[in-house]
Motif scaffolding. Structure first.
Motif, PDB file in Angstrom:
ATOM      1  N   UNK A 199     -48.694  -9.283 -22.373  1.00  3.24           N
ATOM      2  CA  UNK A 199     -49.424  -9.183 -23.622  1.00  3.24           C
ATOM      3  C   UNK A 199     -50.840  -9.712 -23.426  1.00  3.24           C
ATOM      4  N   UNK A 200     -51.829  -9.044 -24.015  1.00  4.96           N
ATOM      5  CA  UNK A 200     -53.210  -9.444 -23.843  1.00  4.96           C
ATOM      6  C   UNK A 200     -53.894  -9.828 -25.130  1.00  4.96           C
ATOM      7  N   UNK A 201     -53.142 -10.137 -26.168  1.00  6.27           N
ATOM      8  CA  UNK A 201     -53.725 -10.406 -27.479  1.00  6.27           C
ATOM      9  C   UNK A 201     -54.305 -11.819 -27.544  1.00  6.27           C
ATOM     10  N   UNK A 202     -55.454 -11.925 -28.204  1.00  3.05           N
ATOM     11  CA  UNK A 202     -56.094 -13.215 -28.412  1.00  3.05           C
ATOM     12  C   UNK A 202     -56.658 -13.261 -29.824  1.00  3.05           C
ATOM     13  N   UNK A 203     -56.615 -14.445 -30.425  1.00  2.00           N
ATOM     14  CA  UNK A 203     -57.195 -14.599 -31.755  1.00  2.00           C
ATOM     15  C   UNK A 203     -57.608 -16.037 -31.980  1.00  2.00           C
ATOM     16  N   UNK A 204     -58.564 -16.222 -32.869  1.00  2.00           N
ATOM     17  CA  UNK A 204     -58.979 -17.530 -33.355  1.00  2.00           C
ATOM     18  C   UNK A 204     -59.594 -17.252 -34.721  1.00  2.00           C
ATOM     19  N   UNK A 205     -58.774 -17.302 -35.759  1.00  2.00           N
ATOM     20  CA  UNK A 205     -59.160 -16.677 -37.020  1.00  2.00           C
ATOM     21  C   UNK A 205     -58.663 -17.451 -38.229  1.00  2.00           C
ATOM     22  N   UNK A 206     -59.488 -17.445 -39.276  1.00  2.00           N
ATOM     23  CA  UNK A 206     -59.131 -17.959 -40.583  1.00  2.00           C
ATOM     24  C   UNK A 206     -59.314 -16.842 -41.603  1.00  2.00           C
ATOM     25  N   UNK A 207     -58.345 -16.706 -42.496  1.00  2.00           N
ATOM     26  CA  UNK A 207     -58.457 -15.737 -43.585  1.00  2.00           C
ATOM     27  C   UNK A 207     -58.254 -16.484 -44.900  1.00  2.00           C
ATOM     28  N   UNK A 208     -59.235 -16.369 -45.785  1.00  2.00           N
ATOM     29  CA  UNK A 208     -59.174 -16.956 -47.118  1.00  2.00           C
ATOM     30  C   UNK A 208     -58.907 -15.830 -48.115  1.00  2.00           C
ATOM     31  N   UNK A 209     -57.958 -16.013 -49.008  1.00  2.00           N
ATOM     32  CA  UNK A 209     -57.657 -14.945 -49.960  1.00  2.00           C
ATOM     33  C   UNK A 209     -57.201 -15.503 -51.293  1.00  2.00           C
ATOM     34  N   UNK A 210     -57.324 -14.670 -52.318  1.00  2.00           N
ATOM     35  CA  UNK A 210     -56.846 -15.039 -53.647  1.00  2.00           C
ATOM     36  C   UNK A 210     -55.379 -14.683 -53.829  1.00  2.00           C
ATOM     37  N   UNK A 211     -54.812 -13.991 -52.872  1.00  2.00           N
ATOM     38  CA  UNK A 211     -53.418 -13.575 -52.951  1.00  2.00           C
ATOM     39  C   UNK A 211     -53.043 -12.914 -51.642  1.00  2.00           C
ATOM     40  N   UNK A 212     -52.611 -11.656 -51.716  1.00  2.00           N
ATOM     41  CA  UNK A 212     -52.203 -10.902 -50.536  1.00  2.00           C
ATOM     42  C   UNK A 212     -53.439 -10.427 -49.782  1.00  2.00           C
ATOM     43  N   UNK A 213     -53.723 -11.072 -48.645  1.00  2.00           N
ATOM     44  CA  UNK A 213     -54.904 -10.712 -47.860  1.00  2.00           C
ATOM     45  C   UNK A 213     -54.818  -9.290 -47.331  1.00  2.00           C
ATOM     46  N   UNK A 214     -53.616  -8.853 -46.972  1.00  2.00           N
ATOM     47  CA  UNK A 214     -53.459  -7.499 -46.435  1.00  2.00           C
ATOM     48  C   UNK A 214     -53.891  -6.451 -47.452  1.00  2.00           C
ATOM     49  N   UNK A 215     -53.524  -6.636 -48.711  1.00  2.00           N
ATOM     50  CA  UNK A 215     -53.919  -5.671 -49.740  1.00  2.00           C
ATOM     51  C   UNK A 215     -55.427  -5.641 -49.899  1.00  2.00           C
ATOM     52  N   UNK A 216     -56.064  -6.809 -49.856  1.00  2.00           N
ATOM     53  CA  UNK A 216     -57.518  -6.856 -49.989  1.00  2.00           C
ATOM     54  C   UNK A 216     -58.209  -6.228 -48.780  1.00  2.00           C
ATOM     55  N   UNK A 217     -57.660  -6.459 -47.585  1.00  2.00           N
ATOM     56  CA  UNK A 217     -58.268  -5.895 -46.374  1.00  2.00           C
ATOM     57  C   UNK A 217     -58.086  -4.385 -46.281  1.00  2.00           C
ATOM     58  N   UNK A 218     -57.086  -3.868 -46.957  1.00  2.00           N
ATOM     59  CA  UNK A 218     -56.803  -2.433 -46.880  1.00  2.00           C
ATOM     60  C   UNK A 218     -57.982  -1.595 -47.382  1.00  2.00           C
ATOM     61  N   UNK A 219     -58.701  -2.142 -48.370  1.00  2.00           N
ATOM     62  CA  UNK A 219     -59.827  -1.412 -48.953  1.00  2.00           C
ATOM     63  C   UNK A 219     -61.177  -2.009 -48.574  1.00  2.00           C
ATOM     64  N   UNK A 220     -61.194  -2.956 -47.638  1.00  2.00           N
ATOM     65  CA  UNK A 220     -62.440  -3.621 -47.251  1.00  2.00           C
ATOM     66  C   UNK A 220     -63.229  -2.741 -46.285  1.00  2.00           C
ATOM     67  N   UNK A 221     -64.360  -2.225 -46.750  1.00  2.00           N
ATOM     68  CA  UNK A 221     -65.148  -1.310 -45.919  1.00  2.00           C
ATOM     69  C   UNK A 221     -66.615  -1.697 -45.807  1.00  2.00           C
ATOM     70  N   UNK A 222     -67.056  -2.667 -46.586  1.00  2.00           N
ATOM     71  CA  UNK A 222     -68.435  -3.139 -46.467  1.00  2.00           C
ATOM     72  C   UNK A 222     -68.458  -4.625 -46.745  1.00  2.00           C
ATOM     73  N   UNK A 223     -69.280  -5.342 -45.982  1.00  2.00           N
ATOM     74  CA  UNK A 223     -69.332  -6.790 -46.114  1.00  2.00           C
ATOM     75  C   UNK A 223     -70.753  -7.251 -46.393  1.00  2.00           C
ATOM     76  N   UNK A 224     -70.870  -8.341 -47.082  1.00  2.00           N
ATOM     77  CA  UNK A 224     -72.148  -8.958 -47.398  1.00  2.00           C
ATOM     78  C   UNK A 224     -72.487  -9.927 -46.267  1.00  2.00           C
ATOM     79  N   UNK A 225     -73.439  -9.547 -45.420  1.00  2.00           N
ATOM     80  CA  UNK A 225     -73.745 -10.376 -44.253  1.00  2.00           C
ATOM     81  C   UNK A 225     -74.338 -11.724 -44.650  1.00  2.00           C
TER      82      UNK A 225
END
Length: 251
Positions: free
Chosen positions: A1-27
């Motif tokens: 396996x070659x997977x690597x991560x170092x990540x934090x996700x902040x959400x108001x609820x189900x992060x997966x549902x919010x990420x499903x429609x995430x297509x533009x971000x405020x830099x």
């Protein structure tokens, strides 16, 4: 396996549902999030990346994004911490009622994750074949059950040879890591994707070069992990060689 991560996700609820429609971000918002997590650091914009490619940024880079209902930070600096000991200012930086921490490294099979609900730690796990179980706090989630029940053992690899000792843990940390990632972020880095998984290649992250005031460089984390893995392999090889030299081949 070659997977690597170092990540934090902040959400108001189900992060997966919010990420499903995430297509533009405020830099600008993403830069502000990084600045709150790494106060005193210099944050400079650079090339962007997709979430699927950005979970473990290249040397000297961080990725971040701020969407409606969810924010993401990918930063190797996070791997310096036990999940339960992440600083309070980091946990409060992204807002939301849930914080999900996920870190794994395929060189040393290190995996850590943690979940906070409304500021309270409800689960933290950190383990590797070298260090064993470093911390195990809170009740396991349902997706963990098959691993702790012994239903997902590490099968011997023919390339290991007959004298190779069994895997030190009852399951492979990175396999559990993929299940945790899917449970809380809706996607996996390796393995077979599910039809309803988040399309992590379509979720954009803003890129930043983050420099500590003391000039520290995140590449040292990579070096330390690889040195740990190399030391473990050397110890295993030395044990096997010693047994063979004594004639204790197990046959």
């Amino acid at each position: 396996m070659g997977a690597k991560s170092a990540m934090l996700i902040f959400s108001d609820g189900d992060a997966a549902e919010a990420l499903r429609d995430a297509r533009s971000t405020d830099s600008t918002a993403a830069a502000g999030l990084l600045q709150r997590i790494r106060p005193g650091c210099t944050v400079e914009p650079t090339e962007s990346a997709a979430l699927w490619d950005g979970t473990y940024p290249p040397d000297g880079l961080c990725y971040a994004a701020s969407f409606e209902g969810v924010a993401v930070v990918c930063d190797r600096w996070l791997m310096q911490h036990r999940p339960s000991q992440l600083p309070r200012h980091v946990l409060e930086a992204g807002g939301g009622s849930r914080v999900f921490f996920h870190a794994m490294h395929s060189v040393s099979d290190v995996f850590s994750f943690a979940v906070w609900e409304k500021g309270e730690l409800v689960r933290a796990l950190s383990l590797s074949p070298d260090a064993g179980i470093v911390e195990n706090i809170g009740a396991p989630y349902e997706f963990e059950a098959p691993f702790w029940a012994g239903e997902r053992p590490v099968e011997p690899d023919p390339w290991w040879g007959e004298d190779q000792p069994p895997y030190p843990l009852a399951f492979h940390p990175l396999e559990l890591g993929e299940e945790a990632l899917r449970a809380f972020a809706g996607f996996v880095l390796e393995g077979r994707p599910c039809p309803d998984d988040v399309d992590a290649e379509a979720v954009p992250l803003s890129g930043f070069r983050v420099t500590d005031a003391n000039g520290s460089h995140p590449a040292r984390i990579e070096v330390e992990l690889e040195q740990r893995a190399a030391a473990m392999r050397l110890r295993q090889h030395t044990t096997i060689r010693f047994d063979v030299d004594r004639g204790d081949t197990g046959t």
